[in-house]
Scaffold this motif. Structure first.
Motif, PDB file in Angstrom:
ATOM      1  N   UNK A  21     -68.469  21.299 -25.783  1.00  0.00           N
ATOM      2  CA  UNK A  21     -69.174  20.248 -24.889  1.00  0.00           C
ATOM      3  C   UNK A  21     -69.607  21.103 -23.573  1.00  0.00           C
ATOM      4  N   UNK A  22     -68.540  21.949 -23.305  1.00  0.00           N
ATOM      5  CA  UNK A  22     -68.835  22.729 -22.180  1.00  0.00           C
ATOM      6  C   UNK A  22     -69.908  23.796 -22.432  1.00  0.00           C
ATOM      7  N   UNK A  23     -69.857  24.499 -23.560  1.00  0.00           N
ATOM      8  CA  UNK A  23     -70.796  25.236 -23.939  1.00  0.00           C
ATOM      9  C   UNK A  23     -72.301  24.598 -23.771  1.00  0.00           C
ATOM     10  N   UNK A  24     -72.327  23.377 -24.211  1.00  0.00           N
ATOM     11  CA  UNK A  24     -73.573  22.718 -24.460  1.00  0.00           C
ATOM     12  C   UNK A  24     -74.108  22.344 -22.913  1.00  0.00           C
ATOM     13  N   UNK A 155     -66.122  19.825 -15.221  1.00  0.00           N
ATOM     14  CA  UNK A 155     -65.264  20.297 -16.087  1.00  0.00           C
ATOM     15  C   UNK A 155     -63.680  20.009 -15.622  1.00  0.00           C
ATOM     16  N   UNK A 156     -63.622  19.993 -14.373  1.00  0.00           N
ATOM     17  CA  UNK A 156     -62.148  19.719 -13.968  1.00  0.00           C
ATOM     18  C   UNK A 156     -61.547  18.451 -14.698  1.00  0.00           C
ATOM     19  N   UNK A 157     -62.337  17.711 -14.994  1.00  0.00           N
ATOM     20  CA  UNK A 157     -61.791  16.522 -15.594  1.00  0.00           C
ATOM     21  C   UNK A 157     -61.711  16.313 -17.137  1.00  0.00           C
ATOM     22  N   UNK A 158     -61.699  17.319 -17.688  1.00  0.00           N
ATOM     23  CA  UNK A 158     -61.629  17.524 -19.255  1.00  0.00           C
ATOM     24  C   UNK A 158     -60.079  17.621 -19.407  1.00  0.00           C
ATOM     25  N   UNK A 159     -59.768  16.745 -20.461  1.00  0.00           N
ATOM     26  CA  UNK A 159     -58.383  16.952 -20.901  1.00  0.00           C
ATOM     27  C   UNK A 159     -58.389  17.348 -22.242  1.00  0.00           C
ATOM     28  N   UNK A 160     -57.431  18.279 -22.804  1.00  0.00           N
ATOM     29  CA  UNK A 160     -57.507  18.559 -24.238  1.00  0.00           C
ATOM     30  C   UNK A 160     -55.934  17.871 -24.603  1.00  0.00           C
ATOM     31  N   UNK A 166     -59.167  22.857 -19.426  1.00  0.00           N
ATOM     32  CA  UNK A 166     -60.240  23.895 -19.244  1.00  0.00           C
ATOM     33  C   UNK A 166     -60.420  24.652 -17.975  1.00  0.00           C
ATOM     34  N   UNK A 167     -60.749  25.826 -18.163  1.00  0.00           N
ATOM     35  CA  UNK A 167     -60.879  26.751 -17.036  1.00  0.00           C
ATOM     36  C   UNK A 167     -62.087  27.522 -17.226  1.00  0.00           C
ATOM     37  N   UNK A 168     -63.143  27.663 -16.427  1.00  0.00           N
ATOM     38  CA  UNK A 168     -64.320  28.385 -16.474  1.00  0.00           C
ATOM     39  C   UNK A 168     -64.467  29.453 -15.531  1.00  0.00           C
ATOM     40  N   UNK A 169     -64.747  30.706 -15.818  1.00  0.00           N
ATOM     41  CA  UNK A 169     -64.709  31.858 -14.796  1.00  0.00           C
ATOM     42  C   UNK A 169     -66.404  32.597 -15.195  1.00  0.00           C
TER      43      UNK A 169
END
Length: 230
Positions: A21-24, A155-160, A166-169
């Protein structure tokens, strides 16, 4: 904590779901800006009403804060009636300088800067640019300032599972998005994130933007899921 790029759990597909989802979302942002940059390349062949043309393209793209063109003669055109000091020289900027000497550009590359904070409102930004090549000479560069705040917030609201996140750099490992907002803007390798106890980390790079997606999966969640689905 274990960084594992080949997690051998049968629920691998579920673990990767959020990464996909993040990649998309990242690919959509990249593709949208790329289309706008190339559309700009087409309209600037005629400089008449250039700012108006830039504004129309910028207004149609929700990600862009400013759209602009800098030329080799130092002239500069930008959207939103942004006041520009007479001393401003676009040729000294990274988004312009990157293209110097790259006159063999075939239209298949877009330059992406590292993340930076806007000097005025401290929003998270990147700049994407493409060159204007004529007769194998660099005539100028088209740039777009891209706001990352809304993407980062999503992205901050994504929970696995129950405790994963999830962390994005960016390309240099600077954190763009994290559930811990105090970590944003810091080098992930200089924080304690990668030392988080009880987590397995799935690391995937987005090739278009050069960003890295870290999925932190709580090990007990995996154990519980695997027991439940035996």
């Amino acid at each position: 904590m274990v960084i594992d790029n080949n997690i051998n759990y049968r629920n691998e597909e579920m673990i990767l779901k959020e990464n996909k989802l993040v990649q998309n979302e990242l690919d959509k942002l990249y593709d949208d800006i790329k289309i706008t940059l190339f559309s700009t390349l087409n309209v600037i062949k005629d400089k008449d009403d250039l700012v108006y043309k830039l504004q129309s393209l910028k207004d149609a793209d929700k990600y862009i804060d400013y759209l602009y063109v800098g030329y080799k003669d130092k002239s500069f055109y930008i959207t939103d009636n942004e006041p520009i000091p007479s001393s401003y020289d676009p040729r000294t900027r990274d988004w312009y300088k990157y293209w110097e000497g790259k006159t063999d550009w075939l239209g298949n590359e877009v330059y992406v800067t590292d993340m930076y904070l806007d000097a005025t409102n401290k929003t998270k930004m990147i700049t994407m640019s493409i060159p204007i090549i004529k007769n194998k000479k660099l005539e100028g560069v088209i740039g777009a300032d891209v706001v990352l705040d809304s993407l980062a917030k999503d992205l901050e609201g994504i929970k696995i599972f129950s405790k994963g996140f999830v962390v994005l750099t960016d390309k240099k490992g600077v954190i763009l998005s994290s559930r811990d907002k105090n970590l944003v803007g810091k080098d992930i390798n200089k924080t304690n994130l990668l030392k988080s106890k009880g987590y397995i980390v799935k690391k995937v790079e987005n090739k278009n933007l050069g960003f890295t997606i870290y999925s932190f999966i709580f090990e007990n969640d995996l154990v519980a899921f695997n027991k439940k689905n035996k």
